[in-house]
Design an enzyme around this catalytic site. Sequence first.
Site, PDB file in Angstrom:
ATOM      1  N   ASP A 222     -73.656 -39.859  13.569  1.00  0.00           N
ATOM      2  CA  ASP A 222     -71.677 -40.360  13.580  1.00  0.00           C
ATOM      3  C   ASP A 222     -70.772 -38.721  13.704  1.00  0.00           C
ATOM      4  O   ASP A 222     -71.387 -37.491  13.583  1.00  0.00           O
ATOM      5  CB  ASP A 222     -71.901 -40.562  11.883  1.00  0.00           C
ATOM      6  CG  ASP A 222     -70.625 -40.812  11.773  1.00  0.00           C
ATOM      7  OD1 ASP A 222     -69.850 -41.862  12.490  1.00  0.00           O
ATOM      8  OD2 ASP A 222     -69.576 -40.582   9.790  1.00  0.00           O
TER       9      ASP A 222
ATOM     10  N   ASP B  48     -67.091 -39.037  13.061  1.00  0.00           N
ATOM     11  CA  ASP B  48     -65.836 -38.730  11.644  1.00  0.00           C
ATOM     12  C   ASP B  48     -66.312 -39.277  10.375  1.00  0.00           C
ATOM     13  O   ASP B  48     -66.671 -39.196  10.026  1.00  0.00           O
ATOM     14  CB  ASP B  48     -65.066 -40.007  12.152  1.00  0.00           C
ATOM     15  CG  ASP B  48     -63.773 -39.296  13.200  1.00  0.00           C
ATOM     16  OD1 ASP B  48     -63.315 -38.975  14.019  1.00  0.00           O
ATOM     17  OD2 ASP B  48     -63.257 -40.878  14.104  1.00  0.00           O
TER      18      ASP B  48
END
Length: 255
Positions: free
Chosen positions: A9, A11
């Site tokens: 991932d 953010d």
Amino acid sequence: MALEALLFDVDGTLADTEKDGHRVAFNLAFEEAGLDWHWDEELYGELLAVTGGKERIKYYLDQFNTDFEKPENFDDFVKGLHAAKTAHYTRLLGEGRIPLRPGVERLINEAREAGLRLAIATTTTPENVTALLENTLGSESIEWFEVIAAGDIVPAKKPAPDIYTWAMEQMAVAPEQCLAFEDSENGIRSSSAANLATLVTINDYTREHDFSDAALVLDHLGEPDQPFTVLAGDAGDHTYVTVDLLKDLHQRAVG
């Protein structure tokens, strides 16, 4: 089955992008558009319940700013705001205001040296991913990631598993060959639904989230001189995340 690929991932996981990156960029875009909207840190924490920037704007108007009169071309209006926000976010990255989290650069380099395949699986836009990687790891780092699954490449965003499923399909790997990295409840719900063992590094916005499905929960990946804190799971004698620890976690998760 051996560990072959790491799926990251972006953010909150690679960098603390939310509070001092995306939130600031959204506010700059609102001001630029002549809107009196302002997302403070507390409000933004509530808006993070929804993944995707355009979706977050719509959620804000549906739940927190219901008096706003939506224009007829509402979807285009939202797209325009989001494009402006992305431009401001890219500028903030270029100014070096959003560094990688502890241990991220070291672990990525170790994984590459160990021959592990790398991919991105995120709801943020491809432009945001490229900007972050180029401004922290260098322009050549884009090529380190075999697949960058980002933005609207799948219609259903996290917590749906679609972005992870799509990334693995492009790489022709099974979940049992992979390990995911996340930072939020929506993220772990997405990776878990894709049957991925997941390592979580929390941030200020996600420390109270439910990570009961994670293989390991840490405050960050750690460095030799900056040890992590284990919040859930077993890291053995490790004080920072290494490829050996990842292989051990993966083996315990998939058997």
